[in-house]
Design a protein around this motif. Structure first.
Motif, PDB file in Angstrom:
ATOM      1  N   PRO A  78       0.176  11.483   6.004  1.00  0.00           N
ATOM      2  CA  PRO A  78       1.553  11.073   5.698  1.00  0.00           C
ATOM      3  C   PRO A  78       1.581   9.731   4.980  1.00  0.00           C
ATOM      4  O   PRO A  78       0.549   9.065   4.837  1.00  0.00           O
ATOM      5  N   LEU A  79       2.771   9.337   4.553  1.00  0.00           N
ATOM      6  CA  LEU A  79       2.904   8.057   3.856  1.00  0.00           C
ATOM      7  C   LEU A  79       2.411   6.911   4.723  1.00  0.00           C
ATOM      8  O   LEU A  79       1.651   6.053   4.271  1.00  0.00           O
ATOM      9  N   VAL A  80       2.840   6.877   5.976  1.00  0.00           N
ATOM     10  CA  VAL A  80       2.344   5.892   6.933  1.00  0.00           C
ATOM     11  C   VAL A  80       1.305   6.582   7.807  1.00  0.00           C
ATOM     12  O   VAL A  80       1.617   7.507   8.555  1.00  0.00           O
ATOM     13  N   VAL A  81       0.063   6.131   7.674  1.00  0.00           N
ATOM     14  CA  VAL A  81      -1.056   6.788   8.354  1.00  0.00           C
ATOM     15  C   VAL A  81      -1.273   6.091   9.695  1.00  0.00           C
ATOM     16  O   VAL A  81      -2.019   5.110   9.791  1.00  0.00           O
ATOM     17  N   PRO A 339      -1.966   7.090  -1.760  1.00  0.00           N
ATOM     18  CA  PRO A 339      -1.194   7.752  -0.715  1.00  0.00           C
ATOM     19  C   PRO A 339      -1.599   9.213  -0.565  1.00  0.00           C
ATOM     20  O   PRO A 339      -1.883   9.907  -1.555  1.00  0.00           O
ATOM     21  N   HIS A 340      -1.667   9.673   0.668  1.00  0.00           N
ATOM     22  CA  HIS A 340      -1.885  11.073   1.058  1.00  0.00           C
ATOM     23  C   HIS A 340      -3.323  11.549   0.866  1.00  0.00           C
ATOM     24  O   HIS A 340      -3.876  12.196   1.748  1.00  0.00           O
ATOM     25  N   TYR A 562      -4.693  -0.150  12.449  1.00  0.00           N
ATOM     26  CA  TYR A 562      -4.104  -0.662  13.686  1.00  0.00           C
ATOM     27  C   TYR A 562      -2.588  -0.773  13.637  1.00  0.00           C
ATOM     28  O   TYR A 562      -1.972  -1.246  14.601  1.00  0.00           O
ATOM     29  N   ALA A 563      -1.951  -0.360  12.568  1.00  0.00           N
ATOM     30  CA  ALA A 563      -0.518  -0.599  12.420  1.00  0.00           C
ATOM     31  C   ALA A 563       0.240   0.697  12.199  1.00  0.00           C
ATOM     32  O   ALA A 563      -0.285   1.654  11.620  1.00  0.00           O
ATOM     33  N   ASP A 564       1.472   0.712  12.629  1.00  0.00           N
ATOM     34  CA  ASP A 564       2.338   1.860  12.442  1.00  0.00           C
ATOM     35  C   ASP A 564       3.304   1.657  11.280  1.00  0.00           C
ATOM     36  O   ASP A 564       4.381   2.258  11.243  1.00  0.00           O
ATOM     37  N   PRO A 743       2.750  15.450   2.401  1.00  0.00           N
ATOM     38  CA  PRO A 743       2.883  16.465   3.445  1.00  0.00           C
ATOM     39  C   PRO A 743       4.273  16.537   4.056  1.00  0.00           C
ATOM     40  O   PRO A 743       4.548  17.458   4.818  1.00  0.00           O
ATOM     41  N   HIS A 744       5.148  15.586   3.750  1.00  0.00           N
ATOM     42  CA  HIS A 744       6.477  15.555   4.346  1.00  0.00           C
ATOM     43  C   HIS A 744       7.525  15.418   3.245  1.00  0.00           C
ATOM     44  O   HIS A 744       7.208  15.414   2.053  1.00  0.00           O
TER      45      HIS A 744
END
Length: 782
Positions: A78-81, A339-340, A562-564, A743-744
């Motif tokens: 996803p965009l944010v892994v 990205p992705h 380590y980040a969301d 993917p989204h």
């Protein structure tokens, strides 16, 4: 090379080295020409699977296999892994080498496989490569003439104490996985130029090209050619060098030599060049060097390299001299993540990154914090980007001897792969922000000296030739440098946290969001301008130090283990959309620097959305002498740049036009040098979105087969002006042979929705369409 050869009997227990694990239903790769010599791509038609668990060591016999092409990533993220896939992946295919005659030499080369690779061919275990970022090569000569060869690759991209860096859940970047770079078969005659990774010889293997003498009047190109005679008899032959520039023969050199049977030797030759065209960031002239091994009047092997004639050295004031002239390197750090698809990009995609970096006004890139692709480095050679080339490392050191030897081998392999690139200034054989003992540093420094005599090392501790220090560290503990000094990172951490950043995953003492440089492109005008202010302040401060270079952190937004959320200090979004800060840097390049290869020359940019929320004190970036601002066709103000507290060291300070209040309409900035209009930029108050317009972001390189491209859908109002709406869903539809990797749902960011599209072999004329829920439709043809 970094191979750990283990007998198959041992590997049965370790990695499932069984006949059943190598059965392949992939399309056979057949070599169809008897006399073929050269490289054959093996990127097409692999079978792939990834395991559901992380402990499996053999490919399940009954599992479903996907058909994939390389470069490949095990999972589209996803965009944010925030949950990157880690585990075991298998790749397999069948090779048919029956048409390669006996007497040929055959090699299998992997350009990158993440992170521990075990390779089998039929029942034979070829070996293991550890590290993920650098090439490795196997000798398949004994398989020439055979068919139905089952090639199996087992990859493990889980956290690894032997390679580092930190475990992914503590890591400031992502390492992804897969066979994400090229795999190729190399077929040669028995008398041939060796593969530098396979022969494992100090300062040898393949071609080693240097320019020990450089001046405007005369230069010397030294070429060391490592030749293998795999024949059963001695060989008499010649090594021929021809140097070309712009299609014209410049010089040549031929030496007659002898080589005993089944022996290898490095042959050194020197080529004199009068009045050379020198490689420089402003004019990156490249020569073509053709190396040929000639026997009985037949060329039995050859290689072609692009080379640059240049000299990097420092004077007694630690100024960088490029070809004898002082030059300050304004630069940036880059992560190679897309990205992705993670690292599984195309050569064209890597070139486009280099194009954006050069167009942004930079002349230098620190390759953070690992070896980047050869394609990016070749683009740097062509565009004039000076590089610091780095091994993998970030805030992790292990005291065990196996770790030490692994890092030493990585440094060795880095130099062997990249030593012929004129763009490389220094070798960062250093574990970034990881405290290293002096004997370990000396070992790394000694490798640089041995593999490339006279080369410069770089690291964040002072034992290296070039001292790399991040600005946030300098602000807490700075000593006047006694060696060449490079501000390796700046503009992010010092505006984000109150500490020096060595415990980054703790996230302690964070500053208020509106004060940081971490601003997504969706953050709005005010925050994007704050990022630009931070960067201006930091860069201006760097210019008051004795640094010969500074590198902003970072060019593109990227993911962190380590980040969301995205690390958003980039001057461009992760989808490669410029923020205001991009144009600040662009304005710092002299208008006299002009090139057809990238955006350059005079520029002006209005850093405003010009809507009811905009600051009427409008900021304008320019490298011109004067700017006139027009509002709705009327001249409002004319100004020249003025140095202030945050621009005291800048050659081209940003300009501020106080228009007192917002008035809807069109703002136009006209930039002048003398009385000549040299650049113009306009922004218009956007109305309600009324349509979408589509484009393909070619960015200096047209779409190619097996490419990865950005396809954009821009929201526009009834007058065709771009709007800046965030969060609007856009649906993209592609024909067979193309794949949207997002993917989204794809949402607009500052009015633009971006689909990351994987292109196949056949793409010309294919149409991509996009639509919104409100009924807007558009299409673009490749």
């Amino acid at each position: 090379m970094r191979k750990l050869l283990v007998p198959c009997a041992v590997m049965l227990a370790l990695a499932g080295c069984t006949q059943s694990s190598t059965q392949s239903d992939a399309v056979a790769e057949q070599i169809v020409t008897d006399n073929i010599i050269g490289e054959i791509s093996l990127n097409q038609a692999w079978s792939f699977q990834r395991t559901q668990g992380k402990s499996k060591i053999a490919a399940p016999e009954s599992a479903d296999w996907q058909q994939v092409n390389l470069p490949h990533t095990p999972k589209l993220e996803p965009l944010v892994v925030n949950d990157q896939w880690q585990g075991i992946a298998f790749y397999k295919k069948t090779l048919d080498l029956s048409n390669i005659k006996a007497g040929k030499s055959v090699y299998l080369r992997f350009e990158g496989a993440m992170k521990v690779a075990d390779v089998w061919l039929n029942d034979e275990y070829l070996g293991q490569h550890v590290g993920g970022y650098l090439p490795f090569t196997f000798d398949l000569t004994k398989y020439a003439g055979k068919k139905n060869l089952n090639l199996l690759v087992r990859l493990d991209n889980q956290d690894n104490w032997l390679t580092g860096p930190k475990p992914l859940h503590l890591l400031d970047f992502n390492t992804y996985g897969g066979l994400y770079r090229d795999v190729k078969l190399i077929v040669k005659n028995a008398l041939h130029i060796s593969d530098e990774m396979q022969v494992n010889e100090v300062a040898s293997g393949g071609l080693f090209i240097t320019t020990p003498v450089v001046s405007e009047a005369r230069a010397e190109v030294q070429v060391k050619t490592h030749v293998i005679n795999a024949n059963k008899n001695p060989a008499a032959f010649s090594v021929k060098q021809t140097l070309w520039f712009d299609g014209q023969l410049v010089a040549s050199k031929v030496d007659q030599v002898d080589l005993a049977a089944e022996q290898a030797q490095q042959f050194s030759q020197s080529i004199a060049v009068t009045e050379p065209k020198l490689w420089h960031p402003h004019h990156p002239h490249l020569y073509k060097l053709v190396t040929e091994v000639v026997q009985n009047d037949q060329v039995v092997d050859s290689q072609t390299n692009q080379i640059g004639i240049r000299e990097f050295k420092f004077d007694d004031k630690h100024q960088l001299l490029i070809n004898g002239e002082p030059f300050f390197l304004r630069g940036v750090n880059r992560h190679q993540e897309y990205p992705h698809v993670g690292y599984a990009t195309s050569p064209e995609a890597d070139y486009r990154d280099a194009y954006l970096i050069k167009s942004a006004g930079f002349d230098y890139v620190r390759l953070s914090h690992y070896p980047h692709s050869k394609a990016f480095m070749q683009a740097a050679d062509e565009l004039g980007l000076v590089l610091i080339d780095a091994i993998l490392g970030w805030q992790y050191y292990s005291p065990f001897p196996e770790f030490k030897e692994q890092i030493y081998q990585t440094c060795t392999d880095l130099l062997r792969r990249d030593r012929n690139h004129p763009s490389v200034l220094a070798w960062e054989c250093s574990l970034n922000e990881s405290w290293m003992p002096p004997d370990f540093i000396k070992g790394l420094d000694d490798i640089v000296d041995a593999e490339y005599p006279g080369a410069l090392s770089a690291g964040w501790q002072k034992e290296y030739d070039i001292y790399l220090q991040a600005r946030q560290h300098r602000m807490q503990h700075y000593d006047e440098p006694k060696q060449p000094y490079n501000v390796s990172e700046y503009g992010d951490w010092e505006y984000y946290a109150q500490n020096a950043g060595l415990n980054q995953d703790a996230w302690g003492d964070l500053k208020a969001e509106e004060r940081t440089s971490r601003q997504l492109i969706t953050a709005g005008e005010k925050r994007l301008l704050q990022q630009a202010t931070n960067i201006q302040e930091a860069h201006n401060d760097n210019l008051s130090t004795p640094a010969h270079a500074d590198g902003f952190w970072v060019m593109f937004d990227y993911n962190r283990g380590y980040a969301d959320d995205l690390e958003s200090s980039g001057i461009s979004s992760i989808y490669r959309m410029p923020k205001y800060s991009y144009y600040f840097y662009q304005s710092q390049r002299s208008p006299e620097v002009k090139s057809d290869a990238y955006e350059s020359g005079p520029m002006v940019h209005i850093a405003s959305d010009w809507n009811e929320f905009s600051d009427p004190n409008v900021r304008v970036f320019t490298n011109a002498e004067r700017v006139d601002i027009h509002l709705n066709g009327k001249l409002v103000k004319s100004q020249k740049p003025k140095k202030e507290a945050l621009s005291s060291n800048l050659k081209h300070p940003p300009m501020h036009f106080n228009l007192k209040k917002f008035v809807a309409g069109e703002l136009v900035a006209k930039a002048y040098i003398g009385n000549e209009l040299v650049a113009e930029h306009k922004v218009a108050t956007p109305g309600k979105a009324a349509a979408i317009e589509m484009s393909v972001a070619e960015l200096g390189k047209p779409v190619a087969a097996n490419d990865v491209i950005f396809v954009r859908a821009q929201l526009v109002d009834a007058n065709g002006n771009p709007t800046y709406d965030n969060g609007v869903t856009v649906n993209f539809v592609v024909p067979d042979g193309l794949v949207v990797t997002n993917p989204h749902s794809i949402l607009t960011e500052k009015g633009v929705a971006t689909a990351v599209v994987k292109v196949g072999e056949q793409f010309a004329g294919k149409v991509i369409s996009a639509s919104t829920e409100s009924g807007f439709k558009a299409q673009v043809s490749l």
